[in-house]
Design an enzyme around this catalytic site. Structure first.
Site, PDB file in Angstrom:
ATOM      1  N   ASP A 331      14.041  26.988  -8.851  1.00 42.80           N
ATOM      2  CA  ASP A 331      13.321  26.949 -10.116  1.00 42.80           C
ATOM      3  C   ASP A 331      13.703  25.637 -10.800  1.00 42.80           C
ATOM      4  O   ASP A 331      14.728  25.030 -10.470  1.00 42.80           O
ATOM      5  CB  ASP A 331      13.729  28.151 -10.968  1.00 42.80           C
ATOM      6  CG  ASP A 331      13.152  28.092 -12.368  1.00 42.80           C
ATOM      7  OD1 ASP A 331      11.942  27.838 -12.490  1.00 42.80           O
ATOM      8  OD2 ASP A 331      13.926  28.258 -13.332  1.00 42.80           O
ATOM      9  N   ASP A 527      17.212  31.231 -12.722  1.00 45.47           N
ATOM     10  CA  ASP A 527      18.041  31.751 -13.808  1.00 45.47           C
ATOM     11  C   ASP A 527      17.278  32.617 -14.796  1.00 45.47           C
ATOM     12  O   ASP A 527      17.875  33.224 -15.671  1.00 45.47           O
ATOM     13  CB  ASP A 527      18.700  30.600 -14.574  1.00 45.47           C
ATOM     14  CG  ASP A 527      17.684  29.777 -15.366  1.00 45.47           C
ATOM     15  OD1 ASP A 527      16.507  29.746 -14.955  1.00 45.47           O
ATOM     16  OD2 ASP A 527      18.066  29.180 -16.384  1.00 45.47           O
ATOM     17  N   ASP A 531      12.120  34.615 -12.587  1.00 37.65           N
ATOM     18  CA  ASP A 531      12.566  34.296 -11.231  1.00 37.65           C
ATOM     19  C   ASP A 531      12.986  35.538 -10.449  1.00 37.65           C
ATOM     20  O   ASP A 531      13.147  35.470  -9.217  1.00 37.65           O
ATOM     21  CB  ASP A 531      13.760  33.326 -11.282  1.00 37.65           C
ATOM     22  CG  ASP A 531      13.379  31.982 -11.884  1.00 37.65           C
ATOM     23  OD1 ASP A 531      12.282  31.491 -11.563  1.00 37.65           O
ATOM     24  OD2 ASP A 531      14.167  31.440 -12.678  1.00 37.65           O
TER      25      ASP A 531
END
Length: 633
Positions: A331, A527, A531
């Protein structure tokens, strides 16, 4: 002399707290006594010493074997050892029988010690959270209260030198705190109002007033403890296979021992005593003790080693798989980047300077909660900029903010929000925008007089980690919900060639599935809440320690400090662990085959078989414990 007494006290405490090792020591002393009495050619007493050594040393293995058999309804290696020792004594080999049990119980005690050594880390973690805290009452006085009785919103005082008792936010006081137990980062950090702090961290200097944000059972420290416990309780496929194989293998060895006893006189022309002796040797040398101990001591040591360095695993299975990764998806925000916007450029028109543009921007954005506004205000505070007393604030959603000062209109927002624009200034803004930066134009009386460019900066540690991953032939991929321009810019800064922009949570899941079809093992590092589905879909889900609770709960692995370089350390540890497990399995299997063949050709006797077989078990356990030793720098 004082040092000797201190060491003796330490040894006494160790033996008392480890009864299995104490039994081995007593059995060893009785063994030595038996050999000494034999040397003096005293009758009966040596046999008594050997039998006592057999009973004391063999009690714990026999108890474990019986309990395991009652639970699983399968025979185990403990029974093989007991049968072999009893058989050796039946044919008059008292010393060999006692020696077998002594070395077998020694290897079992070592394995227990190895397991307890790794689990001791959990105990240490549990001891880090104080049992009580001083709660600040409305009248300013304090009341000592058990941590379990505190509630979210309670305010506590933490003095210099004390461990922070709860997860919370500093609301008063300035200090330095050591977060090593939580993040693995040894350098202290500055604690001031607004900083989130964790239970177990050490308050090093001043007193801090902290508002509790999580109940005691949900603190970051408690999550660490739970993850380590879960990791050590879940067995990988290799260990499950060995345990399943053990039950069948024990029966095979027992049957072969009977066949050797019955068939030995016919096939090898042995007498009955020799056949029985060789059957007993077979029970010893064919036992899979070393094979059974090949996996778990290594995995427990590796999990413990990683936990002490700020990398947590929910299972040994996940740690086993890390070395096989071929691609890692990241990410962007908060993972590759800092997760906080910063002002990177201030561009001004003729007649203005950077200080004036920053002052106007901060004054206009002073009442906004938008992330862009907060970034501008942080920069203004860092530069000690004095804000102007603007009036008539107006926010136009999607375009910007306007306000007035001394009769003039000031604006902050998109270029088209301001009536007249300097073409050169706007062109420079477009150039920086193509680099993935967000532009906030500043207008005075309808004319653009400059702009600020903001960007979420890529961490330096990210660049180093990505470069090393690529050097190792792992494929880094960035999945982000940002626009293509921003995604391209961040990917270039991070050194990532493959990136996918405009991803929704469900899109990330599909891309992870596609990567899994292309590569053998795929990790997803993130995080945020968005996600979590991708973390669950990947072969290994990796959460950043400062991420959302949902991400932490979904992930297989957690980096307690937001440093992607720890992935490299974990890959190395996983690879080393897998190598050690393979070494153990190959070594233990080879020893068994060689000893069994040597027994058939009468090349070894019972004492050598005992020492060689049980010695191999001890070597396998010690090899697994190597993972607790930090590598040389």
């Amino acid at each position: 002399m004082e040092l000797l007494r201190f060491r003796m006290k330490q040894l006494n405490r160790f033996l008392i707290s480890n009864p299995e090792i104490l039994a081995v020591v007593v059995a060893g002393l009785l063994m030595a006594l038996g050999f000494f009495l034999e040397f003096l050619q005293i009758n009966v007493l040596p046999q008594v010493a050997f039998v006592l050594a057999f009973v004391i040393g063999g009690f714990s293995p026999a108890k474990k074997g019986v309990q395991a058999t009652l639970e699983t309804h399968k025979l185990n290696v403990e029974f093989l050892m007991i049968f072999a020792a009893i058989g050796a004594m039946i044919i008059g080999h008292w010393a060999e029988g006692a020696l077998l049990i002594f070395i077998f119980s020694l290897s079992g005690a070592l394995e227990t010690y190895a397991n307890e050594k790794s689990r001791a880390e959990i105990t240490k973690l549990m001891e880090l959270q104080p049992e009580s805290a001083d709660v600040v009452l409305p009248d300013g006085s304090y009341r000592t209260t058990l941590i379990a009785e505190l509630n979210v919103g309670d305010v506590i005082i933490c003095r210099a030198g004390e461990r922070i008792p709860v997860d919370g936010m500093v609301i008063d006081g300035i200090s330095t705190i050591n977060n090593a137990v939580i993040t693995g980062e040894s350098l202290p950090i500055q604690a001031e109002p607004g900083l989130d702090v964790y239970a177990g961290a050490i308050n090093m200097s001043g007193a801090l007033t902290i508002e509790m944000t999580k109940v005691a059972t949900e603190t970051t420290l408690q999550k660490i403890i739970a993850m380590v416990q879960e990791a050590e309780s879940e067995k990988p496929k290799s260990q499950l296979f060995i345990e399943k194989f053990e039950g069948i293998y024990v029966w095979v060895v027992l049957i072969l021992a009977v066949l050797l006893f019955v068939g030995g006189p016919f096939v090898f022309a042995w007498d009955i005593n020799t056949a029985f002796y060789r059957a007993m040797v077979l029970l010893v040398v064919a036992s899979p003790c070393a094979l059974v101990a090949s996996v778990m001591p290594a995995i427990l040591s590796a999990v413990s080693y990683c936990a002490k360095r700020g990398v947590l695993f929910k299972s040994g299975v996940a740690l086993e798989q890390v070395a096989d990764l071929q691609a890692i998806a990241f990410d962007k925000t908060g993972t590759l980047t800092q997760g906080i916007l910063d002002v990177t450029d201030i561009v001004v028109a003729d007649g203005y300077d950077e200080g004036r543009i920053l002052q106007l921007a901060a004054s206009i954005e002073a009442l906004s909660n938008h992330p862009l506004a907060q970034a501008i205000l942080r920069r203004a505070a860092d530069d000690l900029v004095e804000l102007l007393p603007l009036t008539n604030y107006q926010e136009v959603t999607g375009f910007g903010v306007s306000a007035e000062f001394e009769g003039k209109l000031y604006q902050a927002g998109k270029a088209k929000f301001i009536t007249d624009g300097d073409e050169d200034i706007v062109a420079k803004g477009f150039t920086l925008q193509s680099q993935g930066k967000t532009i906030v134009y500043i207008g005075e009386a309808g004319h653009i007089c400059g702009f600020l460019a903001l960007q979420d900066e890529v961490r330096q540690s990210t660049k180093e980690a990505i470069a090393e991953l690529r050097r190792r032939k792992l494929v880094p991929v960035m999945l982000t919900g940002d626009n293509p321009h921003t995604a391209a810019s961040i990917a270039e800064q991070a050194g990532i060639e493959e990136y996918i922009a405009g991803c929704l949570p469900e899109d990330k899941v599909e891309h992870i599935k596609a990567l899994k079809e292309k590569y053998h093992g795929v990790a997803m590092v993130g995080d945020g809440i968005n996600d979590a589905p991708a973390l669950a879909t990947a072969t290994i889900g990796v959460a950043m320690g400062e991420g959302s609770d949902v991400a932490l709960e979904t992930a297989d692995m957690v980096l307690m400090k937001n440093d992607l370089r720890r992935i490299l350390f974990t890959i190395d540890t996983s690879a080393k662990m897998n190598r050690i497990i393979k070494q153990n399995i190959i070594f233990s299997t080879t020893i068994i085959i060689l000893l069994v063949l040597s027994n058939l050709f009468m090349l070894i006797d019972l004492p050598f078989g005992v020492v060689a077989h049980e010695g191999s078990t001890i070597l396998v356990i010690l090899n697994g414990l190597r993972l607790l030793i930090p590598p040389r720098k």
